[in-house]
Design an enzyme around this catalytic site. Structure first.
Site, mmCIF file in Angstrom:
data_model
loop_
_atom_site.group_PDB
_atom_site.id
_atom_site.type_symbol
_atom_site.label_atom_id
_atom_site.label_comp_id
_atom_site.label_asym_id
_atom_site.label_seq_id
_atom_site.Cartn_x
_atom_site.Cartn_y
_atom_site.Cartn_z
ATOM 1 C CG ASN A 186 0.913 1.510 4.780
ATOM 2 O OD1 ASN A 186 0.594 2.112 5.805
ATOM 3 N ND2 ASN A 186 0.562 1.917 3.564
ATOM 4 C CB ALA A 239 -11.858 -7.770 14.215
ATOM 5 C CB VAL A 289 -1.502 -7.432 0.353
ATOM 6 C CG1 VAL A 289 -0.386 -6.509 -0.105
ATOM 7 C CG2 VAL A 289 -2.665 -6.650 0.953
ATOM 8 C CE1 TYR A 334 -8.095 -0.339 9.013
ATOM 9 C CE2 TYR A 334 -8.271 0.968 11.018
ATOM 10 C CZ TYR A 334 -7.605 0.642 9.851
ATOM 11 O OH TYR A 334 -6.447 1.304 9.524
ATOM 12 C CE LYS A 383 -4.975 -1.798 9.973
ATOM 13 N NZ LYS A 383 -3.857 -2.073 9.052
ATOM 14 N N GLY A 390 0.837 -1.206 0.000
ATOM 15 C CA GLY A 390 0.000 0.000 0.000
ATOM 16 C C GLY A 390 0.864 1.245 0.000
ATOM 17 C CB SER A 417 -5.486 1.358 13.508
ATOM 18 O OG SER A 417 -6.445 2.342 13.833
ATOM 19 C CB SER A 436 0.415 3.960 -4.464
ATOM 20 O OG SER A 436 -0.859 3.652 -3.937
ATOM 21 N NE ARG A 437 -4.512 5.915 -2.831
ATOM 22 C CZ ARG A 437 -5.776 5.961 -2.415
ATOM 23 N NH1 ARG A 437 -6.457 7.073 -2.478
ATOM 24 N NH2 ARG A 437 -6.367 4.881 -1.943
#
Length: 246
Positions: free
Chosen positions: A92, A159, A64, A157, A161, A11, A144, A13-14
């Protein structure tokens, strides 16, 4: 022949991923593998900034969360670059599909888990045996604040992370004897595309430092964790959230 030392950022690219790539270009000797799934223009823009910073890199496209695709692309890359050794893996890549759990679809649950958690497995598992043979490595998992304290509306999310936090602690103990460190970085509210729609003026009242963080601040922490300077830090979850939770 000397090996070409590489770092892969999924991840990349941004947002935070792009900032990590650019910072590693300036602060390390690593050849960067900038992974992206869909936004080729953003990946190419990040690569351009990496090269402008005096670094070297290439973009590498795969999802991924797709184990077969990830393995195939990485195998092809490794075969084409027999002198390259990946010393650094920054996991990431992540997506959000926010909503209250009672209305959450299985698809929204599954896609978030697949990207953050299975993405970690698919990429790290590919490189881990090579790291063990080389007796050196740095693995950084982007988690996070949601994975540490839990965030309402983000059960999926949180769960994903939270599981990645536990995986970080377990893997760190497995590979420490081979001089491989595994750490997690847990950002709070950071100014990126992901937080653009949020009401910053209201939310910053919850943050003791009274502002959102910058992607660069997270990237600086990651750059430290993948450097030689952090060799005695492993199995840690480092919060970077302006004091909102620790």
């Amino acid at each position: 022949m000397s090996k070409i030392k590489c770092a892969i950022v999924t991840g990349g690219s941004r947002g935070i991923g792009s900032a990590i790539c650019q910072t590693l270009a300036m602060e390390s000797e690593y050849h960067l593998l900038i992974n992206y799934t869909a936004n080729k223009a953003a990946a190419e823009a990040t690569l351009q900034k990496v090269e402008e910073s005096g670094g070297s890199g290439e973009i590498i496209k795969f999802d991924v969360s797709n184990s077969e695709e990830a393995k195939a692309v990485l195998t092809t890359w490794q075969e084409a670059n027999p002198d390259a050794v990946v010393e650094v893996v920054v996991n990431n890549a992540g997506i959000t599909k926010d909503g209250l759990f009672m209305w959450m679809t299985y698809q929204d649950w599954d896609s978030v888990i697949q990207t953050s958690l299975n993405g970690f497995f698919n990429v790290t598992n590919f490189f881990i045996q090579k790291m063990l043979r080389n007796k050196y490595g740095r693995i950084v998992n982007m988690v996070s604040v949601s994975g540490v304290k839990g965030t309402p509306g983000q059960t999926n999310y949180s769960a994903a992370k939270g599981a990645l936090v536990a995986a970080t602690k377990a893997l760190a103990q497995e590979v420490a004897k081979r001089n491989i460190t595994v750490n997690a970085v847990a950002p709070g509210f950071i100014k990126t595309d992901m937080t653009e729609a949020m009401d910053e003026s209201e939310l910053k009242k919850l943050i003791p430092l009274n502002r959102f963080g910058e992607a660069q601040e997270v990237a600086d922490l990651v750059a430290f964790l993948v450097s030689k300077k952090s060799g005695y830090i492993t199995g840690e979850v480092i919060n970077i959230n302006g004091g909102i939770y620790s």
